[in-house]
Design an enzyme around this catalytic site. Structure first.
Site, PDB file in Angstrom:
ATOM      1  CB  ILE A 815      -0.843 -12.302   2.719  1.00  0.00           C
ATOM      2  CG1 ILE A 815      -2.054 -13.123   3.447  1.00  0.00           C
ATOM      3  CG2 ILE A 815      -0.469 -11.151   3.564  1.00  0.00           C
ATOM      4  CD1 ILE A 815      -3.462 -12.356   3.632  1.00  0.00           C
ATOM      5  CB  CYS A 816      -0.124  -7.398   0.142  1.00  0.00           C
ATOM      6  SG  CYS A 816       0.510  -6.511  -0.935  1.00  0.00           S
ATOM      7  CD  GLU A 817       3.563  -8.132   4.878  1.00  0.00           C
ATOM      8  OE1 GLU A 817       4.732  -8.278   5.047  1.00  0.00           O
ATOM      9  OE2 GLU A 817       2.908  -7.365   5.447  1.00  0.00           O
ATOM     10  CG  ASN A 855      -3.607  -8.205   2.721  1.00  0.00           C
ATOM     11  OD1 ASN A 855      -3.176  -9.047   1.827  1.00  0.00           O
ATOM     12  ND2 ASN A 855      -2.944  -7.489   3.393  1.00  0.00           N
TER      13      ASN A 855
END
Ligand code: LLP
EC number: 2.7.2.4
Length: 867
Positions: A815-817, A855
């Site tokens: 995930i883009c976190e 996402n």
């Protein structure tokens, strides 16, 4: 040259009373000496205490000095004890101890005895170590060792300090400990294996002096510093220093490595393993201190040295009892000039040294630590009488000081939110933060302390304030070292490994639930006889198979939304509505109307619905959720009580609620409270019951008390199962006190957490700037708990379950976190590779149900195993 490079070939070992009181223990001492000589080519100096109990006996002789017959009787007993011990050691008592025992007898006849002269007392007290060291040398010689006896007084010289009383100049001395090369050269003439006495030194006048408390540890430290030893080993009956007192906190972790400052602080604030006085000499001379356990000689124990990496974080939590607080209020004006000097002068006059200080414009509160002061009621009365001349004085006692110790306390404050709120429930009299940034102390009523310590330790580890994942500093827990037998059950997934590996080859990530485990937990709770009804909080995991299994086990259900109700009745269409609770939070009117139409139990947690939609509740029985004023649980975000939480009616608002219910013609028949999630302390639910009974009596129409859910589960492999028998006993006790109410509970997590695992595949293994990361195809989208609550889940490489742990790695998702981390510092095997199956354990509660499609990743699949 640095002091390290100058380290000599000496190693100093210290053994306390229990370690010299048995023959087998002397065999251990002999072996340890030989090993150090052979394996490390070292010279060994052993410092010993008196046989256990002997110093107390000698002290009693000095206390009764005026009574010649009593003195003689006690000396006889000591002579007898040492003779008998010679028998155990198979050595000739007359030949070995004849002279020493004669010297002891002579002290009974000494003309200085009658007056109890200090020099005489010191000589009496010294006899214990003189005897034990002599015995030890003789015994080890019979075992073929070339050991020499050394008189400690020839090397340790008492040092006079300004303002020293005659008593402390003789019976509580400090010694010079900085030696030079010439002294060390002279010392080498004594032999390679030596045994000497702790506790004693040479007085200024050439007689004997005593080191006072912590004596033998301090002697070893003095010798270590004088000789620039390679190290000082303190051999004792525990494996080292711990992050809390292991007898009170079984989860306390062994502290493997500390620097001198932290060790000093831990020793000063409560840990009894090492006397605080002994650290300073070693620190000055940069001699490492090892703490080792005579019963577990193979364990590495605690190492204290100046090379310990400085790791910020709380290292230990300790407590001291018997603290007396003196609170002083100015009588005159605020910020009155000279007030502090007036009051401190009076403490000085009474010989009292102050430990902690808290102040405001009009008040100064200080603490007196009994280990530094002779604090008794006479002294306090006299002090208060004097202080009353300059202020209004109040003594608060007995108190305990709870201290968090560690580097960089100030920069840790944000991680201590949970700790602050724990203290928020209790009355804190004083908070003090040390100017060296190494400790933070809270003074509370003494009775509270033991109960608070395990909870605080838990909060510190959960919040990350105590960085227990750093393995250089934190070793195993006391529970792991000394298992009590009642620890955690073997997880089911180890036995199902082959099946799980096969399942993981298709869709991934995948949640797998083990129904036999759900049933096992349900049956465990069914044994809690005092509980009349059990409701499963299905928000934890609403999988249909789980709902059916629990309905079969006799459980009702607790729902929080209309959608949960709809789901429940679609899975179990014939379920009786009286087995269902509806406990919404800020739900719209329509959801209340729906629940009422279904005829399930409806819980209100504020007066709003009654005041605004009274017609819904007319002639109905309702449940009322109370906020008992505090929250509990594994993380601040799961605590549902107290002013900050949106849940529940505060007790103060009860009269208004009763009036509104009366006006709406609703009848309050159930009182409910749920203060949070992940609670291990079995006394919590009985406490809630008692609190609610109190309110039920004011209402008069209540017939059932629902004490909520929140039962915790062990997430860590060394965690402990919730103690069902203790819970059953506590519930039985409280129910016996008020049997007239039905007792309900509504657990969620407990029934399903351990039954579920999340399987995910390794996508990549990447090293970046020295940090290893193992990527999985599941992240915070699949399991939110680590990102949301810092929750710790065990993560294993199921494909390589038997391989050894490798370099610690971060386990991350796709995930883009930055918060997409499932675990930090996890020792997965070094061979971990793309395609391996990782298993994230204890994921059956609040796992899939909180997963999301962030996402636009697909939701994990779910699978149920029924055998
Ligand atoms: N009763 C009520 C009114 C509740 O609000 C809850 C949970 C329970 C019972 C069940 O609590 P349990 O026995 O499961 O602890 N997502 C968080 C937990 C939130 C709990 C919400 N309420 C977590 O993953 O830790």
């Amino acid at each position: 040259m640095s002091p390290d490079a100058a380290a000599t070939d000496w190693i100093v070992l210290k053994f306390g009373g229990t370690s010299v009181s048995r023959r087998t223990r002397w065999d251990t001492i002999g072996r340890l000496m030989r090993e150090r000589q052979a394996d490390e080519d070292a010279r060994v100096l052993v410092v010993v205490s008196a046989l256990s109990g002997v110093t107390n006996e000698l002290q009693a002789i000095t206390d009764h000095h005026a009574d010649a017959a009593e003195v003689a009787r006690r000396i006889d007993a000591l002579v007898e004890r040492h003779r008998a011990y010679c028998g155990e050691l198979s050595i000739d008592a007359d030949a070995v101890l004849g002279e020493r025992l004669a010297a002891l007898r002579a002290l009974g006849q000494d003309p200085r005895r009658e007056s109890g002269a200090l020099a005489w007392q010191a000589e009496v007290l010294a006899q214990g170590e003189l005897l034990s060291s002599t015995l030890g040398v003789a015994y080890l010689r019979t075992q073929g060792m070339d050991v020499d006896w050394l008189d400690a007084r020839d090397w340790l010289q008492a040092q006079s300090l300004p303002n020293q009383s005659d008593w402390s100049r003789r019976l509580s001395v400090s010694c010079r400990y900085l030696g030079d090369a010439a002294l060390r050269e002279r010392f080498r003439g004594n032999g390679r294996l030596l045994i000497t006495q702790g506790f004693i030194a040479r007085a200024d006048d050439g007689g004997t002096a005593i080191l006072g408390r912590g004596g033998s540890d301090t002697s070893a430290a003095y010798f270590g510093a004088l000789l620039q030893a390679r190290r000082v080993e303190i051999w004792t009956d525990v494996p080292g220093m711990f992050s809390a007192n292991p007898r009170v906190v079984p989860d306390a972790r062994l502290l493997s490595r500390l620097d001198y400052e932290e060790a000093q602080e831990i020793a000063t604030t409560g840990a009894k393993v090492l006397h605080p006085r002994c650290i300073h000499p070693c620190r000055e001379a940069r001699v490492p201190i090892w703490i080792r356990d005579t019963e577990r000689p193979q364990m590495a124990g605690t190492v204290i040295d100046h090379r310990a990496a400085t790791v910020p974080g709380v290292k230990a939590i300790s407590s001291r009892r018997g603290i007396v607080l003196v609170s002083m209020e100015t009588i005159g004006m605020w910020q009155q000039v000279g007030f502090l000097s007036d009051v401190f002068e009076r403490f000085k006059q009474h010989g009292l040294s102050i430990d902690l200080i808290g102040s405001s414009e009009a008040n100064v509160t200080v603490s007196l630590d009994p280990s530094d002061n002779l604090v008794n009621s006479n002294v306090l009365d006299a002090l208060c009488a004097d202080l009353a001349e300059v202020c209004r004085v109040k003594v608060i006692a007995p108190c305990s000081a709870i201290t968090l110790v560690g580097r960089g306390m100030r920069s840790l404050l944000h991680k201590l939110t949970d700790v602050w709120s724990e203290f928020g429930r209790e009355r804190v009299h004083l908070i003090s933060q040390s100017s060296n940034d190494l400790n933070l102390t809270f003074v509370v009523d003494e009775a509270l302390v033991d109960g608070m310590m395990p909870r605080l330790h838990d909060l510190l580890t959960h919040s990350g304030a105590m960085p227990v994942d750093i393995t250089e500093v934190f070793g195993p827990s006391w529970k792991q070292i000394e298992p009590s037998g009642g620890s955690r059950r073997e997880p089911w997934w180890r036995k199902q490994r082959a099946r799980l590996l096969a399942a993981a080859q298709t869709d991934s990530p995948r949640y797998v639930y083990h129904l036999p485990t759900v049933r096992e937990r349900a049956r465990g709770l069914a044994e809690v006889g005092a509980v009349d009804r059990r409701f499963y909080a299905l928000k934890a995991n609403p999988h249909p198979a789980i709902l059916r299994a629990l309905a079969d086990e006799g459980f009702g259900f607790e729902c929080v939304s209309q959608a949960e109700l709809e789901h429940l009745f679609s899975v179990l269409p014939t379920l009786d509505a009286t087995r269902v609770l509806f406990t919404p939070s800020f739900a719209p009117r329509s959801e209340f109307a729906d629940a009422i139409a279904r005829d399930v139990w409806v819980t209100l947690d504020s007066v709003y619905p009654l005041q605004h939609w009274p017609e819904l509740f007319a002639n109905r029985q309702i449940a009322l959720r109370i906020d008992p004023g505090y929250g509990l649980g594994h993380h601040e975000k799961v605590r549902t009580g107290g002013k900050e939480a949106k849940f529940g009616l505060p007790a103060e608002a009860l009269p208004e609620f009763i009036a509104a219910a009366r006006a709406a013609k609703a009848r309050i028949v159930v009182l409910h409270a749920h203060v949070g999630s992940g609670i291990q302390d079995v006394s919590h639910w009985p406490q809630v019951y008692a609190q609610l009974v109190n309110l039920a009596e004011q209402i008069g129409t209540v017939s059932a008390i629902d004490v909520g859910g929140g039962i915790g589960v062990p997430y860590k492999p060394d965690g402990e199962d919730f103690d069902i028998p203790a819970f059953a006993a506590a519930m039985a006790d409280i129910k016996a006190a008020w049997p007239q109410y039905a007792l309900w509970i509504e657990p969620g997590r407990y029934l399903v957490a351990e039954a579920g695992v999340l399987l995910a595949k390794v996508t990549q293994v990447v090293d970046k700037l020295g940090q290893r990361r193992i990527g999985l195809d599941a992240g915070m989208n699949a399991l939110m708990r680590p990102a949301l609550y810092n929750a710790w889940h065990e993560i294993v490489n199921l494909s390589r379950l038997d391989d050894a742990d490798g370099v610690p790695a971060e386990i991350v998702g796709p995930i883009c976190e930055s918060s997409d981390v499932l675990g930090k510092r996890r020792g997965l095997p070094d061979a971990t590779a793309e395609g391996d199956v990782a298993l994230i354990a204890t994921a059956g509660a609040y796992g899939f149900v909180m997963a999301n499609r962030y996402n636009l990743r697909a939701l994990p699949v779910e699978e149920v195993l029924d055998v």
